[in-house]
Design an enzyme around this catalytic site. Sequence first.
Site, mmCIF file in Angstrom:
data_model
loop_
_atom_site.group_PDB
_atom_site.id
_atom_site.type_symbol
_atom_site.label_atom_id
_atom_site.label_comp_id
_atom_site.label_asym_id
_atom_site.label_seq_id
_atom_site.Cartn_x
_atom_site.Cartn_y
_atom_site.Cartn_z
ATOM 1 N N SER A 141 36.964 -7.268 7.869
ATOM 2 C CA SER A 141 37.158 -8.835 7.597
ATOM 3 C C SER A 141 36.194 -9.264 8.627
ATOM 4 O O SER A 141 34.797 -8.694 8.574
ATOM 5 C CB SER A 141 38.613 -9.379 7.819
ATOM 6 O OG SER A 141 38.352 -10.656 7.430
ATOM 7 N N TYR A 155 30.156 -16.453 2.669
ATOM 8 C CA TYR A 155 30.601 -14.991 3.439
ATOM 9 C C TYR A 155 32.047 -15.344 4.157
ATOM 10 O O TYR A 155 32.956 -14.562 4.115
ATOM 11 C CB TYR A 155 29.406 -14.816 4.647
ATOM 12 C CG TYR A 155 29.809 -13.706 5.553
ATOM 13 C CD1 TYR A 155 29.542 -12.422 5.220
ATOM 14 C CD2 TYR A 155 30.454 -13.917 6.692
ATOM 15 C CE1 TYR A 155 29.687 -11.429 5.973
ATOM 16 C CE2 TYR A 155 30.629 -12.695 7.604
ATOM 17 C CZ TYR A 155 30.337 -11.527 7.280
ATOM 18 O OH TYR A 155 30.618 -10.423 7.827
#
Length: 269
Positions: A141, A155
């Site tokens: 992540s 993003y």
Amino acid sequence: MGTANNRKSIFITGAASGMGRESARLFRQKGWFVGAYDVNAEGLRALEAELGADNCVVRRLDVTDKADYERAIAEFGACTGGKMDILYNNAGIGVGGYFDELPFEDILRVVGVNFIGVLNGIHSAIGLLKATPGSLCFTTSSSSATYGMPGIAVYSATKHAVKGLTEALSIEFRRYGVRAADVLPGLIDTAILPPGTAERAPKEGMFRLIPPIEVAKVVWEAYHSDKLHWYVPSEIAELDKAAGNTPELVREQISSTMTFADEVASEKK
């Protein structure tokens, strides 16, 4: 192409450089069999030479191609006797700039690699993970999954999605004995950084520049733990807590640093 020969095995995307490459090196040192996948075929060849052909299987893979992903998983399973101890969804790309100024195809490309690619990987690999006692579904992540970050909004959104998916699957997959966890890295010294970022990075604090081997070490630790979220550096956890408790305050704090975000956005165009 090697075979696992009863060794534990890890399947790594984005393995040709950065965090993926360091993870491949570390797990090879630990005696594991490594599956290394990337769109960078040249980088994979160099990695194969370093790891030794008997200790790994390398293959070009675009994580957005579900059918090819399934073939890669099947080939990996043929090398490991149908087992996979860790699926490491690490492949990712970044495109910076203000959301309204980005070409929409660039937005979709980020979503395709960073989130659809993770979905493709987990959906394709779950059979091998279920067949392997103590297996781990692990995903990269980002610290940008703590609070939506300007200049990298899409993003950041994909990394929020990865974090939420991990949390849900960590519960769902318990019925198979499969664990799920993720890592939320801060500023890691990899090729995804825009030019000049490393030189301008603070020398201390949560957004100091961190070598990618530190993330690889976390992948190793995660396999031996039931911890859900891993933060690199550990101070990122404080930002995550603050974002959950006082999002308006975090919003203002981030807004005050928009000069840096403006620089990043302009360099990534």
